[in-house]
Design an enzyme around this catalytic site. Structure first.
Site, PDB file in Angstrom:
ATOM      1  N   TRP A  19       3.242   3.113 -16.133  1.00 36.95           N
ATOM      2  CA  TRP A  19       1.973   2.426 -15.856  1.00 36.95           C
ATOM      3  C   TRP A  19       1.757   2.127 -14.374  1.00 36.95           C
ATOM      4  CZ3 TRP A  19      -2.411   0.262 -18.009  1.00 36.95           C
ATOM      5  CH2 TRP A  19      -3.033  -0.750 -17.272  1.00 36.95           C
ATOM      6  N   ASN A  61      -1.313   0.111 -11.806  1.00 32.54           N
ATOM      7  CA  ASN A  61      -2.652  -0.432 -11.544  1.00 32.54           C
ATOM      8  C   ASN A  61      -2.886  -0.543 -10.041  1.00 32.54           C
ATOM      9  OD1 ASN A  61      -0.973  -2.823 -12.740  1.00 32.54           O
ATOM     10  ND2 ASN A  61      -2.637  -3.968 -11.845  1.00 32.54           N
ATOM     11  N   ASP A  62      -3.287  -1.676  -9.541  1.00 35.03           N
ATOM     12  CA  ASP A  62      -3.825  -1.763  -8.167  1.00 35.03           C
ATOM     13  C   ASP A  62      -3.027  -1.030  -7.081  1.00 35.03           C
ATOM     14  OD1 ASP A  62      -4.832  -3.788  -9.744  1.00 35.03           O
ATOM     15  OD2 ASP A  62      -4.353  -5.398  -8.364  1.00 35.03           O
ATOM     16  N   TRP A  97       0.369  -2.431 -19.180  1.00 38.95           N
ATOM     17  CA  TRP A  97       0.698  -3.440 -18.163  1.00 38.95           C
ATOM     18  C   TRP A  97       1.885  -4.273 -18.627  1.00 38.95           C
ATOM     19  CZ3 TRP A  97       0.567  -8.846 -17.361  1.00 38.95           C
ATOM     20  CH2 TRP A  97       0.588  -9.230 -16.024  1.00 38.95           C
ATOM     21  N   PHE A 100       3.168  -9.204  -7.825  1.00 37.23           N
ATOM     22  CA  PHE A 100       1.750  -8.879  -7.976  1.00 37.23           C
ATOM     23  C   PHE A 100       1.219  -8.252  -6.667  1.00 37.23           C
ATOM     24  CE2 PHE A 100      -0.116 -11.608 -11.685  1.00 37.23           C
ATOM     25  CZ  PHE A 100       0.771 -11.030 -12.573  1.00 37.23           C
ATOM     26  N   SER A 101      -0.096  -8.076  -6.646  1.00 38.22           N
ATOM     27  CA  SER A 101      -0.706  -7.333  -5.528  1.00 38.22           C
ATOM     28  C   SER A 101      -0.554  -8.025  -4.175  1.00 38.22           C
ATOM     29  CB  SER A 101      -2.184  -7.090  -5.815  1.00 38.22           C
ATOM     30  OG  SER A 101      -2.276  -6.107  -6.809  1.00 38.22           O
ATOM     31  N   ASP A 117      -3.018 -12.100  -4.374  1.00 41.58           N
ATOM     32  CA  ASP A 117      -3.462 -10.846  -3.763  1.00 41.58           C
ATOM     33  C   ASP A 117      -3.743 -10.979  -2.261  1.00 41.58           C
ATOM     34  OD1 ASP A 117      -3.367 -10.156  -6.434  1.00 41.58           O
ATOM     35  OD2 ASP A 117      -5.535 -10.161  -6.715  1.00 41.58           O
ATOM     36  N   GLU A 167     -10.474 -11.284  -7.360  1.00 42.90           N
ATOM     37  CA  GLU A 167      -9.147 -10.709  -7.116  1.00 42.90           C
ATOM     38  C   GLU A 167      -9.205  -9.760  -5.908  1.00 42.90           C
ATOM     39  OE1 GLU A 167      -7.277 -10.463 -11.542  1.00 42.90           O
ATOM     40  OE2 GLU A 167      -8.531  -8.780 -11.076  1.00 42.90           O
TER      41      GLU A 167
END
Ligand code: FRU
Length: 501
Positions: free
Chosen positions: A28, A30-31, A55, A87-88, A160, A211
């Site tokens: 997986w 994502n960002d 996720w 996280f981001s 973020d 975000e």
């Protein structure tokens, strides 16, 4: 670049595997995170779950490229630690070694990211900002022993961080998503952060949690005397809005501490009018002599991201796009164009000129699986123009321009596999004016995506599609009057995962 050519060929040939967009070898994604240029390499880190195709606990995956297109995936960069998941966030080059993390004069890479866990005495999410640094061009990382460096017990969604060096105030600036606002902090050393201002209450769209912010300057109309600052803000999914998660932008002024929006507070500017461009930010530290602001987003939507029908991997990025700013009657507008490096994967083009369009479709068989289509069409007295991309006899994606309503739309209701989510099939649209009666379209069709750019980058509509067929035929039609295609060109694109030819 890696030499394990054989492995790549077998890995990157699965059904729906993007051939000219970045996707992880497996699992997986994502960002996009930590995008930074350093010593000849573009780094792309990304939200990564190495143990599943949905996720889950977040790590930072890592890839590098010399041209923004051909990527080499490297080992995982950041692992969950005692402060939580990763996280981001962003990366910067600490050129002046303000952090003291480096021995050499000219510094190195520092990552600023959100550590996500829960409060010890409750299930409430706890999000705090932490640092890691690398002495070997991002290959290995050390977390800062005094992490986290920024926390706030009252704000739950506190994440973020995007950090950049602000020359005029000689400071680092961080933009951070804080609920439904963006909070700006400043620092001299990346370690100690001071509150500067908060932006966004009652401005723009608030249909979900804010975000992944970004803030950067751009010249207006290419004029180096006039700079404006662009703030990107992604907005999380909310079941009340059919679009799911999407990204807005603001244009204004920034003095090192405060961002002032130049548009009316109610104005909402969407970065992309398709469904699948989220959490995108721009590359840091692109050399001045290059001077571009290059952006890339996660080509997905939280509404159905966990269900899209890929098997061994899930998630891909948009094409890298150069952003520019123009002034308009309504203020400012942001333009997006796939980077010029795309020339490296363009093969020969087939060009056809002066096609008179009627209600009877003009059709053209295309023998390419992956391609770029460029089209200039003059809508003489036609009320509607349609371009169909037929993937097989019963699958097509339709692009339509309605001259009466001035709406450009992309319809993926019949594009292919779409039963995995009720929210997936649909039509997305946006207003756009013709230029001297002309509609200018640039399309990029990959195995499971279609990116549409209209009027030389004034509008972008990015979509996932899952066609079974790859024998594409184009059909062009005009309704309610005549139209003429000035030029239609179709260019085959080569795979970024196979040997260059
Ligand atoms: C955006 C986002 C970020 C967060 C990350 C977690 O898609 O929700 O706000 O840091 O994904 O994976």
């Amino acid at each position: 670049m890696t030499n394990d050519f054989q492995e790549k060929v077998s890995l990157y040939t699965e059904t729906y595997r993007p051939q000219f967009h970045f996707s992880p070898k497996e699992k997986w994604l994502n960002d996009p995170n930590g995008m930074v240029f350093f010593e000849g390499e573009y780094h792309l880190f990304f939200q990564y779950h190495p143990h599943g195709t949905t996720w889950g606990p977040m790590y930072w995956g890592h890839a590098v490229s010399h041209d923004l297109l051909h990527w080499e995936e490297l080992p995982i960069a950041l692992y969950p630690d005692e402060h939580g998941e990763i996280f981001s966030g962003s990366c910067v080059v600490d050129w002046k070694n303000t952090s003291g993390f480096f021995e050499k004069e000219n510094g190195g890479l520092v990552a600023i990211y959100t550590n996500a866990d829960t409060y010890l005495d409750s299930e409430r999410p706890r999000q705090r900002q932490s640092l890691a640094y690398s002495h070997d061009n991002g290959r290995t990382w050390k977390t800062y022993e005094e992490n986290p460096v920024l926390s706030d017990e009252d704000i739950t969604d506190f994440r973020d961080p995007k950090v950049f060096w602000h020359e005029e105030s000689d400071r680092w600036v961080m933009v951070l998503a804080t609920g439904q606002t963006i909070t700006i902090y400043t620092s001299l050393n990346l370690i100690d952060w001071e509150f500067a201002s908060e932006f966004g209450q009652d401005e723009g769209a608030h249909s979900g949690v804010w975000e992944c912010p970004d803030l950067f300057p751009l010249m207006v109309d290419g004029n180096s005397d006039q700079l404006k600052w662009v703030m990107l803000v992604s907005i999380g999914d909310n079941p009340d809005f059919k679009e799911g998660s999407r990204t807005q932008f603001f244009v204004g002024d920034f003095d090192g501490k405060t961002f002032i929006n130049n548009h009316d507070v109610d104005t909402i500017l969407w970065l992309d009018h398709g469904r699948d461009n989220y959490a995108g930010v721009s590359w840091s530290d692109i050399p001045e002599k290059d001077g571009r602001r290059i952006y890339l987003g996660w080509m997905n939507n939280w509404r159905y991201a966990n269900q899209v029908p890929t098997e061994t991997w899930r998630g891909a990025m948009t094409l890298p796009r150069e952003l520019t700013l123009i002034s308009t009657e309504d203020g400012f507008d942001l333009l997006q164009k796939p980077v010029s490096e795309m020339n490296r994967i363009r093969k020969e083009s087939k060009v056809i000129k002066e096609i008179v369009l009627t209600e009877e479709a003009y059709s053209m068989e295309v023998n390419h699986e992956f391609m770029e289509v460029n089209l200039i069409v003059t809508l003489e007295d036609a009320k509607e123009f349609r371009l169909g991309i037929h993937h097989s006899s019963d699958e097509k994606t339709s692009i339509r321009y309605d001259r009466i309503t001035h709406m450009l739309s992309v319809d993926r209701t019949h594009s292919g596999e779409n039963g995995f989510s009720d929210s997936f099939p649909g039509i997305s649209e946006c207003p756009i004016e013709l230029m001297d009666d002309k509609l200018i379209l640039q399309l990029f069709l990959d195995a499971s995506s279609l990116e549409v750019f209209a009027q030389a980058g004034r509008r972008a509509l990015t979509h996932l599609i899952f066609p079974q067929g790859m024998n594409h035929t184009l059909s062009l039609t005009a309704f309610g009057g005549g139209a003429e295609v000035e030029e239609l060109s179709v260019t085959e694109l080569s795979s970024i995962w196979r040997k260059r030819n």
